[in-house]
Design a protein around this motif. Structure first.
Motif, PDB file in Angstrom:
ATOM      1  N   LEU A  61      -6.625  -2.266   4.809  1.00  0.00           N
ATOM      2  CA  LEU A  61      -6.595  -3.209   3.687  1.00  0.00           C
ATOM      3  C   LEU A  61      -6.114  -4.588   4.144  1.00  0.00           C
ATOM      4  CD1 LEU A  61      -5.301  -0.678   1.096  1.00  0.00           C
ATOM      5  CD2 LEU A  61      -7.430  -1.969   0.894  1.00  0.00           C
ATOM      6  N   ARG A  62      -5.113  -4.624   5.001  1.00  0.00           N
ATOM      7  CA  ARG A  62      -4.637  -5.917   5.526  1.00  0.00           C
ATOM      8  C   ARG A  62      -5.747  -6.600   6.334  1.00  0.00           C
ATOM      9  NH1 ARG A  62       0.983  -6.574   5.420  1.00  0.00           N
ATOM     10  NH2 ARG A  62       2.124  -4.657   5.015  1.00  0.00           N
ATOM     11  N   SER A  63      -6.492  -5.815   7.068  1.00  0.00           N
ATOM     12  CA  SER A  63      -7.588  -6.361   7.863  1.00  0.00           C
ATOM     13  C   SER A  63      -8.653  -6.998   6.971  1.00  0.00           C
ATOM     14  CB  SER A  63      -8.198  -5.245   8.714  1.00  0.00           C
ATOM     15  OG  SER A  63      -9.313  -5.709   9.420  1.00  0.00           O
ATOM     16  N   ALA A  64      -8.944  -6.364   5.840  1.00  0.00           N
ATOM     17  CA  ALA A  64      -9.965  -6.874   4.931  1.00  0.00           C
ATOM     18  C   ALA A  64      -9.447  -7.989   4.034  1.00  0.00           C
ATOM     19  CB  ALA A  64     -10.506  -5.735   4.070  1.00  0.00           C
ATOM     20  N   LEU A  65      -8.217  -7.847   3.546  1.00  0.00           N
ATOM     21  CA  LEU A  65      -7.709  -8.734   2.502  1.00  0.00           C
ATOM     22  C   LEU A  65      -6.706  -9.775   2.976  1.00  0.00           C
ATOM     23  CD1 LEU A  65      -7.150  -6.010  -0.246  1.00  0.00           C
ATOM     24  CD2 LEU A  65      -9.143  -7.507   0.079  1.00  0.00           C
ATOM     25  N   GLY A  66      -6.232  -9.635   4.199  1.00  0.00           N
ATOM     26  CA  GLY A  66      -5.207 -10.548   4.691  1.00  0.00           C
ATOM     27  C   GLY A  66      -3.834 -10.082   4.265  1.00  0.00           C
ATOM     28  N   PRO A  67      -2.825 -10.915   4.432  1.00  0.00           N
ATOM     29  CA  PRO A  67      -1.475 -10.508   4.065  1.00  0.00           C
ATOM     30  C   PRO A  67      -1.347 -10.335   2.546  1.00  0.00           C
ATOM     31  CG  PRO A  67      -1.475 -12.703   5.078  1.00  0.00           C
ATOM     32  CD  PRO A  67      -2.890 -12.241   5.012  1.00  0.00           C
ATOM     33  N   PRO A  68      -0.573  -9.338   2.121  1.00  0.00           N
ATOM     34  CA  PRO A  68      -0.386  -9.145   0.676  1.00  0.00           C
ATOM     35  C   PRO A  68       0.402 -10.297   0.056  1.00  0.00           C
ATOM     36  CG  PRO A  68       0.664  -7.372   1.948  1.00  0.00           C
ATOM     37  CD  PRO A  68       0.129  -8.358   2.920  1.00  0.00           C
ATOM     38  N   ALA A  69       0.162 -10.510  -1.235  1.00  0.00           N
ATOM     39  CA  ALA A  69       0.921 -11.516  -1.981  1.00  0.00           C
ATOM     40  C   ALA A  69       2.356 -11.063  -2.195  1.00  0.00           C
ATOM     41  CB  ALA A  69       0.251 -11.781  -3.326  1.00  0.00           C
ATOM     42  N   HIS A  70       2.549  -9.758  -2.208  1.00  0.00           N
ATOM     43  CA  HIS A  70       3.878  -9.187  -2.433  1.00  0.00           C
ATOM     44  C   HIS A  70       3.979  -7.881  -1.662  1.00  0.00           C
ATOM     45  CE1 HIS A  70       7.378  -7.454  -4.414  1.00  0.00           C
ATOM     46  NE2 HIS A  70       6.652  -6.398  -4.677  1.00  0.00           N
ATOM     47  N   GLU A  71       5.147  -7.666  -1.055  1.00  0.00           N
ATOM     48  CA  GLU A  71       5.449  -6.400  -0.378  1.00  0.00           C
ATOM     49  C   GLU A  71       6.864  -5.992  -0.739  1.00  0.00           C
ATOM     50  OE1 GLU A  71       3.913  -5.808   3.860  1.00  0.00           O
ATOM     51  OE2 GLU A  71       4.206  -7.984   3.724  1.00  0.00           O
ATOM     52  N   GLY A  72       7.099  -4.714  -0.741  1.00  0.00           N
ATOM     53  CA  GLY A  72       8.446  -4.245  -1.022  1.00  0.00           C
ATOM     54  C   GLY A  72       8.535  -2.737  -0.946  1.00  0.00           C
ATOM     55  N   GLU A  73       9.626  -2.223  -1.471  1.00  0.00           N
ATOM     56  CA  GLU A  73       9.847  -0.780  -1.503  1.00  0.00           C
ATOM     57  C   GLU A  73       9.989  -0.345  -2.952  1.00  0.00           C
ATOM     58  OE1 GLU A  73      13.353  -0.164   0.874  1.00  0.00           O
ATOM     59  OE2 GLU A  73      12.160  -0.039   2.704  1.00  0.00           O
ATOM     60  N   ARG A  74       9.634   0.912  -3.216  1.00  0.00           N
ATOM     61  CA  ARG A  74       9.771   1.461  -4.563  1.00  0.00           C
ATOM     62  C   ARG A  74      10.216   2.909  -4.443  1.00  0.00           C
ATOM     63  NH1 ARG A  74       4.642   1.003  -7.798  1.00  0.00           N
ATOM     64  NH2 ARG A  74       5.281  -1.160  -7.810  1.00  0.00           N
ATOM     65  N   PRO A  75      11.309   3.253  -5.133  1.00  0.00           N
ATOM     66  CA  PRO A  75      11.712   4.657  -5.132  1.00  0.00           C
ATOM     67  C   PRO A  75      10.748   5.466  -5.999  1.00  0.00           C
ATOM     68  CG  PRO A  75      13.210   3.356  -6.488  1.00  0.00           C
ATOM     69  CD  PRO A  75      12.233   2.405  -5.874  1.00  0.00           C
ATOM     70  N   VAL A  76      10.327   6.604  -5.471  1.00  0.00           N
ATOM     71  CA  VAL A  76       9.489   7.552  -6.203  1.00  0.00           C
ATOM     72  C   VAL A  76      10.131   8.912  -6.003  1.00  0.00           C
ATOM     73  CG1 VAL A  76       7.207   8.596  -6.447  1.00  0.00           C
ATOM     74  CG2 VAL A  76       7.409   6.169  -5.840  1.00  0.00           C
TER      75      VAL A  76
END
Length: 181
Positions: A61-76
């Motif tokens: 996905l990074r290869s196709a879309l470039g860097p994400p607008a937002h990244e982080g962690e989420r507890p699940v």
């Protein structure tokens, strides 16, 4: 064929066409794209997904879309997952969210509304304008259901004494139908 944002959007639309072909046809006209381009983008993504040496998961996905607008962690539950979000030109008010588990495996990918769902009324249910969380906020008693194909989702909800089924692809609202029991 280079595979970038436009091709990724077409790949998403290929799956959406299963449920709402007229909306996809309008989008193709707006993009100046053809059905052949839609099929080619989907075929290219599928080949990449099955190619032994092609990037997988979030790397693809990074290869196709470039860097994400937002990244982080989420507890699940007891795990902490990574989340990455991209804004795509065809859906500028939404984000395409990818949730990955330990080891980088993609667990979920769908459209979300930044900041969470906004309550929608029955009249607000327009294709490509709402996400799963919007329906849940507007109809708290909605029952979420598994969809009939990969990346499909459904939810039954009540309005004016009748039950309706809303259908989503990649979390993006496509259509509704009255459910007869």
């Amino acid at each position: 064929m280079r595979y970038g944002v436009r091709e990724f959007e077409l790949t998403l639309m290929h799956r959406m066409r299963d449920v709402n072909a007229p909306r996809v046809e309008r989008a193709l006209r707006d993009l100046g794209a053809t059905r052949a381009e839609l099929r080619a983008a989907h075929a290219h993504w599928t080949r990449l997904a099955h190619a032994a040496r092609a990037p997988k998961g979030l790397t693809a996905l990074r290869s196709a879309l470039g860097p994400p607008a937002h990244e982080g962690e989420r507890p699940v539950g007891s795990l902490t997952c990574e989340v990455a979000c991209w804004v795509l030109p065809s859906w500028p008010e939404l984000e395409f969210e990818v949730l990955t588990g330990p080891g980088g495996e993609v667990w979920n990918q769908w459209f979300v509304r930044p900041g969470g769902g906004r309550p929608v009324a029955f009249a607000d249910l327009e294709p490509w304008e709402c996400v799963v969380a919007d329906l849940g906020a507007g109809f708290p008693d909605a029952t979420q259901l598994e969809g009939g194909a990969p990346h499909h989702w459904a939810a039954d909800f009540r309005h004016d004494g009748a039950t309706y089924r809303a259908r989503f692809v990649y979390g993006l609202y496509q259509d509704k139908e009255r459910v007869t029991r």
